[in-house]
Design a protein around this motif. Structure first.
Motif, mmCIF file in Angstrom:
data_model
loop_
_atom_site.group_PDB
_atom_site.id
_atom_site.type_symbol
_atom_site.label_atom_id
_atom_site.label_comp_id
_atom_site.label_asym_id
_atom_site.label_seq_id
_atom_site.Cartn_x
_atom_site.Cartn_y
_atom_site.Cartn_z
ATOM 1 N N PRO A 78 45.543 57.312 53.074
ATOM 2 C CA PRO A 78 44.881 56.718 51.905
ATOM 3 C C PRO A 78 45.823 56.511 50.723
ATOM 4 O O PRO A 78 45.456 55.833 49.768
ATOM 5 C CB PRO A 78 43.784 57.730 51.551
ATOM 6 C CG PRO A 78 44.152 58.988 52.229
ATOM 7 C CD PRO A 78 44.985 58.633 53.416
ATOM 8 N N THR A 156 42.947 51.755 54.068
ATOM 9 C CA THR A 156 41.543 51.367 54.228
ATOM 10 C C THR A 156 40.606 52.458 53.720
ATOM 11 O O THR A 156 39.399 52.298 53.752
ATOM 12 C CB THR A 156 41.219 51.071 55.698
ATOM 13 O OG1 THR A 156 41.619 52.200 56.475
ATOM 14 C CG2 THR A 156 41.944 49.835 56.178
ATOM 15 N N GLU A 157 41.168 53.575 53.275
ATOM 16 C CA GLU A 157 40.320 54.642 52.736
ATOM 17 C C GLU A 157 40.417 54.650 51.209
ATOM 18 O O GLU A 157 41.328 54.079 50.641
ATOM 19 C CB GLU A 157 40.777 55.998 53.272
ATOM 20 C CG GLU A 157 40.678 56.138 54.777
ATOM 21 C CD GLU A 157 41.628 57.211 55.292
ATOM 22 O OE1 GLU A 157 41.328 58.400 55.118
ATOM 23 O OE2 GLU A 157 42.689 56.846 55.832
ATOM 24 N N ASP A 159 41.265 55.729 47.542
ATOM 25 C CA ASP A 159 42.444 56.335 46.935
ATOM 26 C C ASP A 159 42.088 57.743 46.435
ATOM 27 O O ASP A 159 41.178 57.901 45.635
ATOM 28 C CB ASP A 159 42.871 55.446 45.754
ATOM 29 C CG ASP A 159 44.202 55.868 45.154
ATOM 30 O OD1 ASP A 159 44.650 56.996 45.439
ATOM 31 O OD2 ASP A 159 44.777 55.063 44.402
ATOM 32 N N HIS B 158 35.259 47.922 54.844
ATOM 33 C CA HIS B 158 35.919 48.868 53.934
ATOM 34 C C HIS B 158 35.234 49.015 52.590
ATOM 35 O O HIS B 158 35.817 49.530 51.651
ATOM 36 C CB HIS B 158 37.388 48.457 53.739
ATOM 37 C CG HIS B 158 38.111 48.267 55.031
ATOM 38 N ND1 HIS B 158 38.171 49.249 55.989
ATOM 39 C CD2 HIS B 158 38.781 47.200 55.537
ATOM 40 C CE1 HIS B 158 38.853 48.795 57.032
ATOM 41 N NE2 HIS B 158 39.216 47.556 56.784
ATOM 42 N N CYS B 325 39.467 51.250 48.506
ATOM 43 C CA CYS B 325 40.847 51.196 49.007
ATOM 44 C C CYS B 325 41.672 50.154 48.261
ATOM 45 O O CYS B 325 42.883 50.074 48.428
ATOM 46 C CB CYS B 325 40.889 50.938 50.509
ATOM 47 S SG CYS B 325 40.333 49.311 50.994
#
Lengths: 997, 417, 93
Positions: A78, A156-157, A159, B158, B325
Motif C-alpha cells: 500500500p 491498490t490498497e 494509503d 478499488h 489508493c
C-alpha cells in the motif's frame, strides 16, 4: 565488489553510515546522504528503466527533480509509489525499488521490439490507423495500447500514511537556498521582516554543495553552512528543507509540499508522510536556479549519457564517479567545470568536445595544464553502445565531413546550455521572454509581488547571484514595510563568462539517421518535431499536443526549450516567434493525498447528530443520511424485522394511538424586529401581515425565477417575534437567501434574524392520543378552544421551557414541541415516560414519509426546483396583490401552461405491489417509441396501511385534471410495468378533520 | 491524403517524408458564404457538416489562437448521453450515435472508447433520482443499467467499500456506451475533414468586430482585416458574452473556470469513467496511463484559464475518499477552461434576434461530448435558417418564455449548474 | 486563492465566502415590466475585466458584500457592504 565507483574521499555523504537497499531484487549498499541514483551509480548500475514507447534502455540523465529517465517503483504494497525519480529518493535502510515498464526483465525487455518499428510509430501515428473495424478500437486496439502504455503500477490498497495541511504568513519568502537565495535571506532577515526560506533538497546551499566554488575565501559549501547556521539562529526566519514550492496562485498565495517522512522507512508515530503548505507572503523572491538542457544527438538517451552538471554533482556532492572514461560535450563555458571536477575525482576525461570554434583561452589553458584533449568546433554526433555508452562519434559542427572520429568512453557528459527555472514566475501570470544572449527564456515583467534573481533570472555568474540576492532581500523587506538593512554581498572568485553559442541539433555522422531524442521520457525525437511541423501542427501548443512532448512526468523540464528551438529551425523563424507553452502547477508532481489532507474517508464531511441520537442508537434504530444529518429511519423491534415491518407498525401505532418522532433537523430561524412581518410578506407568497400572535402558518417561498424554493411553517410568538422552520435540505440556503435580500435589497427593514437550528430540539407528538399525552406534561391549556389547529405558543414541559406548535405533517392530531437542545434528550425521555401507560411509541423518517404521502403533503422530491406553486397545487396560498420574491417570473407564459407536470396521487392497481420512485408514467395505449412518451414520473411511494395498497405521489402532465385515469408506471431499468390509477394527492382525511380534532 | 495502415507502412518505409499538412494554412478570402467564429471542436464540426451534409463549402472558420486550444483541448474527455430531461437526452444521444462512427467518418482516429460511465450512488434519495434518470434514458432509447454493490465492485474494484467512509457506496447507474475520446484529435479530425471539403481554417485570426448593415451582418473585422460573410455562426463557448457584446446583445450566461487535473501515467487502474456521488469528483484513465479527473467549477466569474487551490483541494479530497489508493499517485498538471455557464445549465443553439447571426454556446461543462451533434444541428440551423428538431428547444428565448431546461433544478444560478 | 477583505473581519481566504453573482443588476420595482424582471434574473454583462459582484461571508460574519474585481487578473479593487445603507464596518483589531 561493492561501490566500485565511489571516490576515495570527498562528497557530502556520511561514509561512516552504510545503508543497504535493493533494486530489482538485488541488494546493494550506499551511504547516508546518497540518493538512490547516486548509490546505484556508486555500484556501477546505470540501467534503471525502459522508455515509454520504444522500451529503450535508459539510465540517469540528471541529479535532480527534472529527471526524465531514472524513474522507479519505490516501496511495496500500500505504500508503493510508481514513477519515483531515483535522483530525488533519499536512501534509507531497507529501501526497495523496482524498475518499471519492462517485461520480462530490465535487461531483456520483449517490448524493445517497438524500437525496430519506430518509423511506423512516428508522432501521431495512432490518429491515422486502428480505425477498422469500428468496434475494434475499444475492444482490441485500445486494450493493447493501454497495457503497453503507462509507466509504473499503482498501489491498490488504501494509503496507510496521513497528510497534513498548514498555513503560514510571512513578509518575505525566498524560494531556493542556493547562493542567491541564501544571500537574499541574510539581507531580508537582517531587518525585522518575517522570512521563510525553503528548498527542495535536504541540504541547504543549492549549487554551493555540488560545485567547487569559493566565497569570501572559503569553499562554497562551508560558506553556505555558515549562512544557514546564522539564519537558523534568528527568530524571524523559518528555514524549510525537503520543501518544494509547486504552485503560484492568485493574490500572491503560493503552495508547497514538504516531504516530512519520505526519507524514512515509515513515518514516525504521529507524523504525516507529507505536508501541504499554503503561504501568504508579502513578497516572493524566486531563486529557483536553472536547469541544464541536453544536447540533441544520435542515441543521446543511452545509459552513460548524462547532463554535464549532473556528472560533476555525482562526483562533488556524492563522491561517485559516474564513469571511468568521460567525453564532455558542450556549447558553453560552464561544462568545462565538469572536465575539471571529474578529472579531480579520478575520472579519465578523454576529451572535451566544444561546438564553438573558439573556446576562451583561459579554459584552453586549464585543460592543457591537465593534459585533457580539447576538440573545438565539434560535437558528439552519436553515442554507440547497446545498454551502455561504449563510444562517442565526434563530428565537426562547421566542416563538411561527417565521418566521425570515434572516441571510446563510458560517459558522455553533455551540456546544451542552461534554462532559467521560470516556471513559478510563469504560473504567477507573467510571460517569460526569450533572451538571445543565453539562448533561453528569462522572466518577463512581474504580475504579482515576485522577483526572480540569480540563475532563475538568467544571471549565471556566482558573484551576480550573491549581489542580486543581497539587493533583492533588502528590497523585498523594504517593500514589505521594513527598514532596509545595509548589508554587503559576499564576494566570490570570478569564474569567467558563460559564452554560449546555440547548438540545437548535432549533425549526424555518415548522414545516417539516428534517433535524436528531445523528450526522452515520452520518446519524442527531433524527427517527430519535424514531422509534426510538416503536417501543420506547427505552433508550440499544437506540437506539444501532437507529439506529447513535455507531457511526461518530468513535465518537459529538460526538453521544452530544445523542442521550441528545433520547431523554430523547422519553420525558419527565430525562437520567440513559435512562442512558449504555459507552465502550469504543480512544478513537480505532488501526491493526491497532500491535496486531500485530513478531510478524507469518514472525515470527508462532518456528521450532524440530534440530541436524541444516542437514545436512538441505543434503541437499535437504523439511520438515514439527510444531508449531513443522521436521522432515525425506523426502529426494528425484533430480529428479522424488515423496514416494511417497521414503518407499517410505526404508522399504525401513530394513527391509532400516539407516537414521537425526532424532527430536529428541520431548519429553524428566529426573526425579530418591527418589520419582521413585512420581511416575511416579501419572502413568502402568502400573507403575513395579519397573522395573530400565537398562530402558525404554512408558507411557500419562491426563487426569483418563480420556482418553489422552500416550504415550512412560521409562527408568531410575540408582537415582533417570529419563528421560521425550513426543510432540512434548505436550512442553509434559506438563511443565506434571507440575508442577501435583507442586506442588499431591503436594508431599510428593521429586522434581525439568525439560525437556531442547533439550539432547539424538535419533537413531533402525533396521533389521536397526542393531546392526552401532552396534557400530562405541558403547563398550558391544550383544549381545542384554547390551543386550536395552527396555534403556537410558549410553554413549560415539566420543568423544561419549550415552544409548542399545533401543526401536523402526518395528518393526525399532532403537536410539535421545541425545547433547548440541552434538554432535548430529557424532554424525549419524559414524553416517553408520560406516555408509557398509554403505550406511546416512536417512529422514524420512513413512517413519517408514509404518513405525509397519505396526507398528500409535498416534500423535497416534489419541490425539485422545477415546480411552481401551481404545479404543486399550492397556488391558492399566493397573494398576487402584494409583492413577493419570484412573483413576476412565475407569471411567464410557459409557467402557466396547462400541460405542465402537476402533483397527483397514484394508486397501485396490482395487489401487493408497491410502486417505485422514478417510474415513468405512460399512457398504456401509446406504443413506446424511441422518443420518450413519458407523461410524468413517480416522486414518492409507500405502502399505505390505511388504504391497504401501494400509493404514490407523482408529477403528471396536466395531472390536476386527470384524476381517475389509468396509466402504466413503467420502470424500464428492471423491465417492470404496473398499472396505476391517478387520484387526488390527499389520500386520507381530505377535509382535515383529524388535525382539527 | 487518406489515412490507413497501408499508408502508415508506406510512409514508414520512405522516411515519413510524404505526409502532407493535415489542413491547409490559407490566407482569408474577401468574402465567404458562412463564417464560423471559433475554431474549437464545435466550430470545426459545424463547418465540416455544412460542407458535407449541406453542400455549403465556401466557409471559413476563424480562430484567434490555434484550433482546439480552448475547451476542446482542456476538458476531461468524457462522452455520455445520460441526461434526464427529454431535450437533453435526445440531443446527447444523437451525439453519441455520431461519436460511434466518427473516426471512420472523419478518417481520423479520435479514439472514441466506449468503456462505460458509472455514476455512484450513496443514498436512497440518490438512487431514486438515478432511477428516474435511468428510466427516462431507457424510454429515449439510451442504454442505462442500474448496478447494485456487486456490480459496482466489478467495474471499479478499488473504491472504498468499507463502512469507514462518510457516504458508503450503495450502487451505481451506468451507461455502458459512454466513455472517452481523445479531445485534441476531435478538433484535428474535424479540421482535416472540413479542409478536405474546401473549408478555410484560419488560425491566429481574432474577430474584433461584427459589422452590420441595418438588420443584417455583412462580415467581421479581424486581426487580419475585414472578411465579408453571408451568414455568421458564433461557436466560442467561454467567450460568448464577449463576442455578442460586439452586437450589443446581453446573454443569459456567466463565464466560470472549471479545473481539470491529470496524474502521472500508470498501468491500467481505472477501466471505466466513474463519478463520485457524495462530492464533486469524476475520473477516467487516458490511454497513455494518466488519471484524468475534475470536479466542480471554482464558482465565480472569470475569464482566466487557471484555477485556484480551494476547489483543487476539495476535488482531490473527494477523489481520495472515493478511492483511497489514489493518495500516493501524483498530480502532474492542473489547468482550467472557461465555461459559458448558462442560466439553466443547458446550451443555447439557434437563431438570434439578428437574422443572419447564429449562436452556439452556453455549454456549461457539457460541451465536449456534444461536439458532433452540436456541429450537426448548428450546420442544419445555418443551412436552413431554422433549427433542427433536436435543438428546437435550445433557444435563447426560452428563458423569457419560462421554458428552461434545468437538469439540476437549481434555477438561474450559473455557479450551481 | 482570492483574498477578500471583509469590511468587518479583515482579509480572509475565498473559501470562507460564497459567491453571489453580478452586483450591478438592479432589482426592478414591483410594477416593472416582465422584460425588466427577465433581464434582472437572467441576462448578465459578464465582462472580461472589471466586475462588481456579491460575495457572502458565509463561513464568517454572514455579511453580504460587494466586491469590485477584475475577471481576468482577479485583482480586487474594493470591498464594501452590500448596501450603502447598512452600518459600516467598525472592526477593532
Amino acid at each position: 565488489m561493492s561501490q566500485q565507483y565511489r571516490t576515495s574521499n570527498g562528497g557530502q555523504i556520511n561514509r561512516a553510515r552504510s545503508i543497504s537497499f535493493t533494486f530489482d531484487g538485488k541488494s546493494y549498499t550506499g551511504f547516508e546522504g546518497d540518493t538512490l541514483a547516486s548509490a546505484l551509480l556508486a555500484n556501477g548500475v546505470h540501467l534503471m528503466g525502459r522508455s515509454f514507447k520504444y522500451h529503450r534502455p535508459r539510465g540517469i540523465q540528471t541529479a535532480g527533480s527534472e529527471e526524465p529517465n531514472a524513474i522507479v517503483e519505490l516501496r511495496t504494497g500500500p505504500r508503493k509509489e510508481p514513477n519515483t525519480r531515483a535522483t530525488t529518493i533519499e536512501l534509507f535502510d531497507g529501501l526497495v525499488a523496482k524498475s518499471q515498464n519492462r517485461w520480462p526483465s530490465l535487461a531483456f525487455d520483449a517490448m524493445a521490439i517497438n524500437n525496430l518499428f519506430s518509423p511506423l510509430l512516428s508522432a501521431g501515428f495512432y490518429y491515422k490507423t486502428f480505425m477498422w473495424p469500428a468496434s475494434f478500437w475499444t475492444n482490441v486496439y485500445e486494450h493493447v495500447i493501454r497495457r503497453a502504455a503507462g509507466l509504473g503500477t499503482a498501489p491498490t490498497e488504501a494509503d496507510p500514511d496521513f497528510y497534513e495541511q498548514c498555513h503560514e504568513h510571512c513578509d518575505v519568502m525566498i524560494v531556493g537556498a542556493g547562493p542567491a537565495g541564501l544571500s537574499a535571506a541574510l539581507a531580508a532577515a537582517s531587518t525585522d521582516a518575517r522570512v521563510i526560506l525553503l528548498d527542495e533538497h535536504p541540504l541547504l546551499g543549492g549549487s554551493l554543495n555540488s560545485e567547487n566554488f569559493s566565497i569570501d575565501g572559503k569553499p562554497g559549501n562551508e560558506w553556505a553552512a555558515e549562512a544557514v547556521a546564522k539564519l537558523e539562529a534568528m527568530d524571524n526566519v523559518h528555514l524549510m528543507t525537503r520543501t518544494t514550492l509547486f504552485g503560484y496562485y492568485d493574490h500572491n498565495v503560493v503552495a508547497a509540499i514538504e516531504k516530512v517522512s519520505d526519507h524514512l522507512p515509515v513515518p514516525a508515530k504521529g507524523h504525516p508522510r507529507q505536508r501541504m503548505w499554503t503561504f501568504y507572503p508579502g513578497r516572493v523572491i524566486l531563486a529557483t536556479g536553472a536547469t541544464e538542457r541536453p544536447l540533441v544527438f544520435g542515441n543521446n538517451d543511452k545509459p552513460g549519457v548524462m547532463l554535464a552538471s549532473a556528472a560533476r554533482t555525482y562526483a562533488n556532492l556524492y563522491g561517485v564517479k559516474p564513469g571511468r572514461r568521460a567525453v564532455i560535450a558542450t556549447n558553453n563555458n560552464d561544462a568545462y567545470r565538469s572536465a575539471l571536477d571529474l578529472h579531480r575525482a579520478g575520472v579519465n576525461v578523454v576529451a572535451v568536445v566544444d561546438s564553438r570554434q573558439h573556446p576562451g583561452t583561459q579554459l584552453v589553458a586549464e585543460l592543457e595544464k591537465l593534459s585533457i584533449r580539447l576538440i573545438a568546433g565539434a560535437t558528439v554526433g552519436a553515442a554507440e553502445g547497446r545498454q551502455h555508452v561504449k563510444a562517442a562519434q565526434i563530428v565537426t559542427t562547421q566542416g563538411d565531413t561527417l565521418d566521425p572520429e570515434r572516441i571510446e568512453c563510458d560517459l558522455i557528459a553533455a551540456s546544451g546550455g542552461w534554462n532559467p527555472n521560470v516556471h513559478l514566475h510563469s504560473q504567477s501570470g507573467a510571460k517569460p521572454v526569450y533572451d538571445d544572449s543565453i539562448t533561453s527564456f528569462i522572466p518577463g515583467d512581474s504580475r504579482q509581488a515576485e522577483v526572480s534573481i540569480g540563475a532563475a533570472k538568467g544571471s549565471f555568474s556566482l558573484q551576480n547571484c550573491l549581489d542580486q540576492g543581497t539587493a533583492a532581500g533588502a528590497e523585498a523587506a523594504k517593500l514589505a514595510g521594513f527598514k532596509a538593512a545595509n548589508i554587503k554581498a559576499a564576494s566570490a572568485k570570478d569564474e569567467g563568462a558563460y559564452a554560449i553559442e546555440a547548438l540545437w541539433i548535432s549533425p549526424t555522422p555518415y548522414n545516417k539517421s539516428f534517433k535524436q531524442f528531445v523528450d526522452q521520457q515520452n520518446d519524442v525525437k527531433s524527427s517527430d518535431v519535424a514531422l509534426a511541423s510538416q503536417e501543420g501542427y506547427d505552433s508550440a501548443e499544437l506540437l506539444k499536443r501532437y507529439t506529447t512532448q513535455g507531457m511526461a512526468t518530468d513535465q518537459g523540464k529538460t526538453s521544452n526549450v530544445n523542442t521550441l528551438a528545433i520547431l523554430a529551425c523547422q519553420r525558419g523563424e527565430p525562437v520567440p516567434e513559435v512562442g512558449i507553452t504555459t507552465f502550469r502547477p504543480p512544478y513537480v508532481a505532488v501526491a493526491m493525498g497532500v491535496f486531500a489532507g485530513h478531510t478524507v474517508g469518514y472525515d470527508f464531511m462532518p456528521v450532524r447528530r440530534t440530541a436524541i441520537h444516542d437514545w436512538n442508537e441505543k434503541q437499535g434504530a437504523v439511520f438515514i443520511e439527510a444531508g449531513l444529518w443522521l436521522r432515525a429511519r425506523y426502529y426494528p423491534q425484533r430480529p428479522g424485522d424488515t423496514m416494511n415491518d417497521c414503518y407499517i407498525r410505526e404508522t399504525n401505532a401513530t394513527r391509532s394511538n400516539v407516537a414521537l418522532v425526532d424532527v430536529t433537523s428541520l431548519g429553524k430561524i428566529d426573526i425579530q424586529g418591527p418589520d419582521a412581518a413585512e420581511f416575511l410578506n416579501r419572502l413568502y407568497i402568502n400573507n403575513w401581515l395579519k397573522l395573530p400572535i400565537g398562530k402558525a402558518r404554512y408558507g411557500i417561498m419562491l426563487r426569483e425565477d418563480g420556482m418553489v424554493f422552500d416550504d415550512g411553517t412560521t409562527s408568531r410568538l410575540a408582537e415582533n417575534h417570529y419563528y421560521m422552520t425550513t426543510t432540512t435540505a434548505n436550512a442553509g440556503p434559506v438563511l443565506a437567501h434571507m440575508e442577501q435580500y435583507h442586506q442588499s435589497e431591503w436594508p431599510e427593514l428593521d429586522v434581525v434574524f439568525c439560525s437556531v437550528t442547533e439550539q432547539w430540539t424538535g419533537i413531533a407528538v402525533a396521533g389521536p392520543n397526542s393531546r392526552k399525552l401532552l396534557e400530562k406534561v405541558i403547563d398550558i391549556d391544550l383544549s381545542n378552544e384554547a390551543f386550536p389547529f395552527m396555534a403556537a405558543g410558549e410553554c413549560r414541559m415539566n420543568n423544561i421551557p419549550g415552544r409548542l406548535f399545533r401543526i401536523s405533517f402526518s395528518g393526525e392530531l399532532a403537536y410539535e414541541i421545541n425545547v433547548p437542545a440541552d434538554y432535548g434528550e430529557q424532554a424525549w425521555l419524559e414524553l416517553l415516560e408520560a406516555g408509557k401507560e398509554m403505550g406511546v411509541s416512536v417512529y422514524g423518517t420512513e413512517a413519517l414519509g408514509t404518513m405525509r404521502i397519505e396526507k398528500g403533503h409535498v416534500a423535497g422530491s416534489e419541490l425539485d426546483g422545477r415546480t411552481t406553486a401551481k404545479d404543486l397545487g399550492l397556488e391558492g396560498l399566493a397573494n398576487r396583490g402584494k409583492h413577493f420574491i419570484g412573483k413576476h417570473n412565475s407569471e411567464r407564459p410557459a409557467l402557466l401552461d396547462e400541460g405542465r407536470l402537476q402533483v397527483v396521487g397514484l394508486k397501485s392497481l396490482v395487489v401487493d405491489r408497491n410502486l417505485r420512485i422514478g417510474s415513468q408514467l405512460v399512457d398504456p395505449k401509446v406504443k413506446l417509441a424511441t422518443v420518450n412518451q413519458s407523461q410524468g414520473h413517480i416522486t414518492a411511494t409507500t405502502y399505505s396501511p390505511q388504504l391497504e395498497c401501494g400509493i404514490a405521489l407523482g408529477l403528471l402532465r396536466d395531472g390536476a385534471s386527470r384524476h381517475g385515469e389509468q396509466l402504466d408506471a413503467v420502470f424500464p431499468l428492471d423491465d417492470e410495468t404496473l398499472k396505476v390509477e391517478v387520484c387526488h394527492p390527499v389520500f386520507i382525511d381530505p377535509e382535515g378533520e383529524l388535525v382539527r380534532a | 491524403m487518406h489515412y490507413s495502415g497501408f499508408h502508415l507502412l508506406k510512409q514508414a518505409l520512405t522516411g515519413n517524408r510524404g505526409w502532407t499538412r493535415a489542413w491547409r494554412n490559407p490566407e482569408p478570402k474577401k468574402q465567404y458564404d458562412v463564417i464560423i467564429i471559433g475554431g474549437g471542436g464545435h466550430g470545426l464540426a459545424t463547418a465540416y457538416y455544412l460542407a458535407r451534409l449541406h453542400g455549403i463549402t465556401n466557409v471559413a472558420v476563424l480562430e484567434k489562437g490555434y484550433i482546439g486550444g480552448g475547451n476542446t483541448g482542456r476538458n476531461t474527455t468524457i462522452v455520455r448521453s445520460n441526461y434526464m430531461l427529454n431535450p437533453n437526452s435526445q440531443f446527447y444521444e444523437h451525439s453519441m450515435k455520431l461519436w460511434e462512427g466518427l473516426s471512420q467518418d472523419l478518417n481520423y482516429n479520435v479514439m472514441f472508447s466506449q468503456r462505460g460511465v458509472l455514476n455512484l450512488i450513496h443514498s436512497d434519495a440518490q438512487r431514486d433520482g438515478f432511477a428516474r434518470r435511468g428510466n427516462t434514458m431507457r424510454l429515449n432509447g439510451v442504454d442505462a443499467v442500474m448496478h447494485n454493490l456487486e456490480g459496482v465492485k466489478k467495474l471499479m474494484p478499488h473504491l472504498d467499500f468499507s463502512k469507514n467512509t462518510r457516504f458508503p457506496v450503495q450502487g451505481g447507474l451506468a451507461q455502458p456506451r459512454g466513455g472517452t475520446a481523445r479531445h485534441d484529435a476531435v478538433a484535428w479530425g474535424y479540421a482535416r475533414g472540413a479542409d478536405r471539403l474546401g473549408v478555410d481554417i484560419i488560425q491566429k485570426c481574432e474577430v474584433t468586430g461584427i459589422k452590420r448593415d441595418g438588420d443584417r451582418i455583412v462580415g467581421v473585422e479581424t486581426s487580419r482585416g475585414f472578411i465579408g460573410a453571408g451568414q455568421v455562426g458564433v461557436a466560442v463557448a467561454g467567450n460568448s458574452s464577449r463576442v455578442f457584446d460586439m452586437v450589443g446583445m446581453k446573454l443569459p450566461i456567466e463565464s466560470h473556470v472549471l479545473q481539470a487535473f491529470v496524474t502521472e501515467g500508470i498501468k491500467p487502474l481505472v477501466d471505466t469513467v466513474c463519478t463520485f456521488g457524495a462530492g464533486h469528483f469524476y475520473i477516467s484513465q487516458s490511454d497513455k496511463g494518466g488519471l484524468v479527473f475534475g470536479g466542480d467549477i471554482d464558482g465565480w466569474n472569470t475569464y482566466a484559464q487557471r484555477g485556484n487551490l480551494p476547489t483543487f483541494n476539495h476535488v482531490v479530497a473527494g477523489g481520495v475518499t472515493m478511492m483511497p489508493c489514489l493518495a500516493r499517485l501524483r498530480v502532474l498538471r492542473q489547468w482550467g477552461g472557461v465555461m459559458d455557464m448558462s442560466m439553466d445549465g443547458t446550451p443555447i443553439i439557434g437563431k438570434t434576434s439578428i437574422d443572419n447571426l447564429y449562436m452556439n454556446g452556453g455549454w456549461c461543462y457539457g460541451g465536449f461530448k456534444a461536439t458532433p451533434a452540436s456541429g450537426w444541428v448548428f450546420a442544419h440551423t445555418i443551412a436552413h435558417d431554422k433549427p433542427h428538431a433536436l435543438n428546437a428547444e435550445f433557444t435563447l428565448e426560452r428563458f423569457r418564455e419560462g421554458n428552461m431546461i434545468d437538469e439540476k433544478g437549481v434555477g438561474a444560478s450559473p455557479k450551481a449548474h | 486563492m482570492l483574498r477578500i477583505e471583509c469590511p468587518w473581519c479583515g482579509i480572509r481566504n475565498e473559501d470562507e465566502f460564497s459567491y453571489g453573482g453580478d452586483a450591478s443588476v438592479q432589482r426592478p420595482t414591483d410594477d416593472a415590466s416582465q422584460d425588466d424582471w427577465y433581464d434582472y434574473v437572467y441576462t448578465r454583462n459578464n465582462p472580461a475585466g472589471r466586475h462588481s459582484e456579491y460575495w457572502h461571508h458565509a463561513n464568517g460574519c454572514r455579511a453580504w458584500i460587494k466586491v469590485e474585481r477584475d475577471t481576468v487578473s482577479h485583482e480586487i479593487f474594493s470591498v464594501t457592504p452590500a448596501s450603502p445603507n447598512l452600518p459600516s464596518g467598525n472592526r477593532e483589531d
